[in-house]
Design an enzyme around this catalytic site. Structure first.
Site, short mmCIF file in Angstrom:
data_model
loop_
_atom_site.label_atom_id
_atom_site.label_comp_id
_atom_site.label_asym_id
_atom_site.label_seq_id
_atom_site.Cartn_x
_atom_site.Cartn_y
_atom_site.Cartn_z
N CYS A 152 0.19 36.43 -3.16
CA CYS A 152 -0.36 37.71 -2.73
C CYS A 152 -0.52 37.73 -1.22
O CYS A 152 -0.23 36.76 -0.52
CB CYS A 152 -1.70 37.97 -3.41
N CYS A 177 18.76 -4.48 13.62
CA CYS A 177 17.38 -4.87 13.94
C CYS A 177 16.46 -3.67 13.86
O CYS A 177 16.89 -2.54 13.57
CB CYS A 177 17.31 -5.49 15.33
N CYS A 214 17.34 -0.57 15.88
CA CYS A 214 18.33 0.30 15.24
C CYS A 214 17.64 1.28 14.29
O CYS A 214 17.99 2.47 14.24
CB CYS A 214 19.36 -0.52 14.47
N ASP A 238 -10.39 3.50 -18.41
CA ASP A 238 -10.61 4.38 -19.57
C ASP A 238 -10.67 3.46 -20.79
O ASP A 238 -10.16 2.33 -20.76
CB ASP A 238 -9.45 5.37 -19.68
N ASP A 263 -4.48 6.27 -19.62
CA ASP A 263 -3.22 6.55 -20.33
C ASP A 263 -3.06 8.00 -20.77
O ASP A 263 -2.00 8.38 -21.26
CB ASP A 263 -3.10 5.65 -21.57
N ASP A 320 -6.93 11.59 -18.03
CA ASP A 320 -7.14 10.59 -16.98
C ASP A 320 -6.39 10.92 -15.69
O ASP A 320 -6.64 10.28 -14.66
CB ASP A 320 -6.67 9.20 -17.47
#
Length: 806
Positions: free
Chosen positions: A26, A93, A96, A498, A699, A703
């Site tokens: 909007c 190196c 570079c 958990d 899991d 979570d």
């Protein structure tokens, strides 16, 4: 909707930028984005078009596109972008790396560019529709390097290159340099084997200008791009030694003895640098062994059953829902569901699980695993880029390509390193020449400064350790999304877990059932009858218990759920109700006979349900107690974390009794119970404020906010995709013991990074002053420089010997 912000009076020469914006809905969004862009220093004007979803920004040329992107993100929106990967050739190196990154960031539309010296890959984030691979490749080539898309095939090498081994330049250089070194060795035993000057020149010249031509080419490209690198230092140093020797040879006076020549110094330095680069390349290939091992798991073909006939097809021709036939001993080519058959499947290279796992009808199998002794028919559910193996490879590649935060310090040092070394070499030459009048010694000391100062070790110190760390983690079933997660994890001092599905199996079991009249089998039979067709996890626990005890389950009628209370059904013409204690109170069922037992079970963290007969007068039949069994490895996982000095916290939505009982059983020190999903992230914030880095392990979808809020999110691979997306580390086996392994790998990797950076800096901090003071022979300097790169890579490779506890 098109609004314009008035230019700032202080605006000077401005360059137009166009950014595609995502998330605007909007006019207020337009105003918010414009205000955010206008606040960026150097922005003269910002105009946002809601219809085209683009922002046109007039800004000074010095304003980086990344600053505009960050301003948009702070306002709550995103700049639409895509990520391109390019393979870079010719880098030697850290200087570079810095030059390629600067070249890429100057391309219009580039938001961010990161280059990894170890993988030789550039990861570039570009604003959508603003830049393409061709423009990026052109910028890299202009900087003096070759580039191609990372997924494009390498250009075909010539016939000679295909037949000669990679070490041939080292061997030829060694053969030509050895006669030059022998007189030096002879002096140690009193022998005088000095070669004629013209023969020394003949041996050194091919080494200098044929085998050493790569240093001149790369050094010239760097110089032309207004920068410097390791090749430039080698080219300058060896050319000075070679040139001094030629000058001495041409100006030698007959009868004044043999001139002092330094051809052996320039030739041996080039030989040692070539040897170092070859050893370094071999070692770097070992750091990418994890990726190669994962890619090797992909079979080229699959045996597909179509129209009742088995046919061998290229994997690209396999379609979703195809039935794939997998014979014993074969590698599974696709992700899928087992339709027929049973077997043991070896998933060790994917999940790190050393023992084969049983797979039966209805089980999932993963492409890349090895089928055991049974024939399996598998329905294809994922192919190509969507397969589990492909996602694992992408995660590992992404982690190895990204830079760790500590690497930014190295980048800043590398940006000024080569110019500073050249300045020190000039000062050394002038100081010795003007101070002693011995310009030969002055040039040799300046050569030693140029040769010892190798920025290769600095550039390789961090990425090689990260590649080795992420590789060994992947082999043990620990997927690390990015380098930052691996680096930050070493400092974790608190791990929040958990409970359900993370520390417990996530599958409720019926742990107790007691009847008011003592007939426990009848209690279980009636309960199983009511829940025979329910998909609720507690219902599965009841029916599984009845099946284990061999109880005949009667038929139930008029089965229905009572919202928020439990279930109702008719069994053997009796009206039964099964549910919570609150449900029993409403039905006026007297539960006093088993109340004490119910309280004891609740204190142990069990969930208690009641069964009652309400046909005539409400009468208690008995109680059922459910528990979620801790994973077999959970207690050992907590002990391993405590051994690492890490504090553990249980953050669970379960009731306090259940959470406290689980914590006591596992040895967790602190419990936060009855936590709503939206408050888990808040708990993580409180733990962070208490001090130290915090990791969250979970899991489920609930979570995900906490995983994202933690310093390190660790998701169980057996959980939801949302959780894995929010986490920086994924444990493929869902084994909580891998949490301690992940932290241990992080600590060891970070230790290797610090060791590598220490030695990389020490080589230069000690070597450059010694060379400037004339205490370092150019040959010794060349050997030290070559050894520095090999040593940091070899040190990183020691991580591959890590063995996990899980």
């Amino acid at each position: 909707m098109n609004a314009v912000v008035t230019p700032s009076p202080a605006a000077t020469a401005a360059a137009p930028r166009t950014l595609p914006i995502e998330g605007m809905t909007c006019a207020s969004c337009v105003a918010r984005v414009e205000r955010a862009l206008q606040r960026v220093p150097g922005v003269a004007q910002a105009s946002v078009n809601l219809a085209t979803e683009t922002a046109s920004v007039q800004a000074e040329a010095s304003v980086p596109l990344q600053a505009l992107r960050e301003a948009v993100e702070r306002a709550g929106y995103e700049v639409a972008h895509q990520t391109l990967s390019l393979r870079i050739e010719g880098m030697t190196c850290a200087s570079c790396v810095a030059r390629v990154e600067r070249a890429l960031r100057r391309v219009p539309g580039v938001l961010e560019a990161e280059v990894n010296l170890a993988t030789e890959v550039a990861t570039v984030s570009v604003a959508a529709r603003e830049a393409d691979a061709a423009a990026l490749i052109a910028a890299i080539e202009k900087a003096g390097y070759a580039a191609r898309p990372a997924d494009a095939a390498a250009p075909e090498a010539g016939a000679a290159a295909r037949t000669l081994p990679e070490w041939w330049p080292v061997a030829v250089a060694a053969v030509l340099s050895l006669p030059l070194v022998l007189p030096m060795l002879g002096l140690l035993v009193g022998a005088h084997w000095m070669l004629p000057g013209w023969l020394q020149w003949a041996l050194a010249t091919p080494v200098q200008f044929w085998l050493g031509a790569r240093f001149y080419r790369a050094g010239w490209k760097a110089l032309r791009a207004g920068s410097g690198n390791m090749d430039l230092l080698v080219a300058l140093g060896t050319s000075a030694g070679y040139g001094l020797s030629v000058w001495q040879l041409l100006n030698a006076h007959p009868g004044h003895g043999a001139p002092h020549l330094y051809f052996e110094a320039s030739a041996v330095v080039i030989t040692l640098v070539l040897l170092g680069k070859w050893l370094e390349a071999r070692a770097k290939r070992q750091t990418t062994e994890a990726i190669r091992a994962l890619n090797a798991l992909r079979p080229d073909t699959a045996r597909v059953r179509r129209d009742g006939r088995d046919q061998e097809l290229p994997l690209a021709q396999v379609r979703l829902d195809d039935v794939v036939v997998i014979r014993p001993g074969e590698r599974i080519p696709v992700d899928g569901l087992v339709l027929e058959g049973a077997s043991q499947v070896d998933e060790s290279l994917i999940t790190g699980e050393s023992l084969p796992v049983a797979r039966h009808e209805g089980d999932k199998v993963t492409g890349g695993a090895v089928n055991g002794e049974g024939l399996l028919l598998v329905r294809t559910t994922a192919l190509g880029a969507e397969s589990t193996l492909a996602r694992i490879i992408r995660l590992v590649e992404s982690a190895q390509a990204r830079k760790a935060p500590i690497q930014r310090l190295v980048d800043r040092v590398s940006a000024v390193f080569v110019p500073a070394v050249i300045a020190i070499a000039l000062v050394t030459a002038l100081a010795w020449g003007l101070g002693t009048g011995d310009w030969q010694a002055a040039i040799l000391n300046a050569v030693a400064v140029l040769v010892i100062a190798c920025p290769c070790a600095l550039g390789l110190a961090t990425p090689t350790a990260l590649m080795a760390g992420t590789g060994v983690a992947a082999r043990h079933g620990i997927l690390i999304k990015d380098a930052e997660a691996l680096e930050v994890a070493h400092a974790v001092r608190t791990v929040a877990f958990d409970k359900t599905g993370t520390l417990t199996e996530g599958k409720p079991e019926l742990v107790a059932h007691e009847a008011a009249d003592g007939d426990a089998r009848r209690l279980l039979a009636l309960s199983a009858a009511m829940q025979a067709h329910s998909e609720h996890p507690l219902a599965h626990a009841v029916t599984a218990a009845a099946e284990r005890e061999g109880i005949e389950v009667p038929a139930a009628a008029q089965v229905r759920a009572v919202a928020g209370r439990g279930m109702a059904a008719s069994v053997d013409e009796r009206e039964l109700r099964l549910g919570s204690g609150r449900f029993m109170q409403e039905l006026k069922v007297e539960t006093q006979a088993l109340a004490q037992r119910a309280q004891a079970l609740a204190a142990e963290g069990r969930t208690v349900s009641w069964l009652a007969d309400v046909t005539d007068m409400p009468r208690l039949i008995g109680l059922l107690a459910f528990g979620d069994r801790p994973k077999a490895t959970a207690q050992g996982a907590i002990q391993a974390l405590h051994a690492l000095g890490v504090r553990t916290v249980l953050v669970s939505g379960d009731n306090a009794g259940s959470a406290q009982a689980a914590a006591r059983a596992l040895g967790i020190e602190e419990v936060r119970a009855e936590v709503l999903p939206e408050h888990k992230a808040q708990i993580v914030g409180e733990l962070q404020q208490a001090g130290g880095r915090v990791a969250m392990v979970g899991d489920g979808i609930n979570d995900a906010p906490a995983l994202a809020a933690a310093d390190v999110g660790i998701a169980m691979g057996t959980g939801t995709d949302v959780a894995m997306h929010a986490a920086g580390i994924t444990l493929m086996r869902g084994n909580p013991a891998l949490v301690a392994d992940a932290l241990d790998i992080s600590r060891r990797t970070y230790a290797k990074i610090r060791q590598n950076l220490f030695w990389a800096f020490v080589y230069n901090v000690v070597g450059i002053p010694l060379a400037a003071l004339g205490l370092l022979n150019p040959v010794v300097a060349g050997a030290a420089m070559a050894f520095s790169s090999v040593s940091v890579v070899s040190n990183a490779l020691l991580l591959r010997r890590w063995k996990g506890a899980a």
